[in-house]
Design an enzyme around this catalytic site. Sequence first.
Site, PDB file in Angstrom:
ATOM      1  N   LYS A  54       0.930  -1.237  -0.087  1.00  0.00           N
ATOM      2  CA  LYS A  54      -0.040  -0.088  -0.021  1.00  0.00           C
ATOM      3  C   LYS A  54       0.748   1.372   0.080  1.00  0.00           C
ATOM      4  O   LYS A  54       0.670   2.210  -0.789  1.00  0.00           O
ATOM      5  CB  LYS A  54      -0.930   0.202   1.372  1.00  0.00           C
ATOM      6  N   GLN A  98      -4.527  -1.482   9.825  1.00  0.00           N
ATOM      7  CA  GLN A  98      -4.314  -2.792   9.047  1.00  0.00           C
ATOM      8  C   GLN A  98      -5.154  -3.847   9.899  1.00  0.00           C
ATOM      9  O   GLN A  98      -4.856  -3.942  11.204  1.00  0.00           O
ATOM     10  CB  GLN A  98      -3.035  -3.196   8.516  1.00  0.00           C
ATOM     11  N   ASP A 121     -10.839   3.312   4.430  1.00  0.00           N
ATOM     12  CA  ASP A 121     -11.503   2.050   4.363  1.00  0.00           C
ATOM     13  C   ASP A 121     -12.831   2.087   4.199  1.00  0.00           C
ATOM     14  O   ASP A 121     -13.439   0.673   3.805  1.00  0.00           O
ATOM     15  CB  ASP A 121     -10.949   1.045   5.648  1.00  0.00           C
TER      16      ASP A 121
END
Length: 298
Positions: A54, A98, A121
């Site tokens: 990422k 994460q 997200d």
Amino acid sequence: MTAKIIDGRAVAAALREKVAAEIGGLKTRHGLVPGIAVVLVGDNPVSAAYVRSKSKHAVATGLRSFDHHLPGSISPPELLAAIGRLNADPAVHGILVQLPLPPQIDPHAVIAAIDPQKDVDGFHPINAGRLAVGLPALVPCTPLGCILLTKTVVPSLEGLEAVVIGRSNIVGRPLAQLLVAQNATVTVVHSRTRQIAVVCRRAELLYVAAGRAELVRGDWIKPGAVVIDVGQNRFVDQAGKPRVVGDVAFAEACEVAGAITPVPGGVGPMTIACLLLNTMKAACTIAGLPPPGLGSIP
Ligand code: NAP
């Protein structure tokens, strides 16, 4: 029939290029450089690999990437304080924590602590709620990637029969909402569904996010259907090599489907490209600028 293979790497590369071009424009016209903070808690090797990928793509696309690697023993208040600092940092427009998190941390509390405007997200209840009631929202990256991949082979989803296997907050549920927003007719199936193969055989669009290796067999698929395989099931083969397979029995499915995403090289690359897209959208919203004009992207 031999299915068309939907090349997620190529579609993701094209999306990253579009995002990079928009970011170039934001820099020159407004002096705005979107920034993403990626928070990794602990040393899960799979999570660490995702986070590296990422950050690498973020930098290559012209974003600023702020990496925060925190110890797996961190206490809940310490992690919430770190999120609070990122919420307050004007250089940070997107915050990604994460998952999975260590057992002492409640993931719902962490997600709820993220400023919804920086929730790239799309997991915050405010963004999930906005998506559910049809308001503009930051939407989860993997389902968004699934829609964009589908549109490379079926430009309009209106009226099509879609079946989603899986009802997680990360994939199945938001994907169903996005499909409804695209005017598809949607059925969500899960581990308690009866006659799942019969339901799946109705689908013109079949999305599989169960986390069960090769669950979907060739005879579950309607001839000519578009099959989007979200599953990533990791194992070590007999030669000791790490491998990944999807939730669809790929070779069988290729005989029946009209188009299909491979694993790897399908949905995975799109997830990261959509994260960069969401970070750019978040930066525009926070700066009071109109959302970037990337055509038909929802
Ligand atoms: P999850 O939270 O474990 O949810 C799995 C869902 O599948 C649940 O709703 C479960 O039903 C359903 N399910 C499980 N076994 C089933 C079966 N035999 N028949 C029908 N439904 C079944 O998983 P997730 O986070 O959504 O992830 C799903 C898969 O996508 C995993 O392989 C994951 O690694 C992959 N993934 C990939 C990406 C990417 O970027 N490519 C991103 C996210 C996830 P119940 O609700 O009834 O338990």
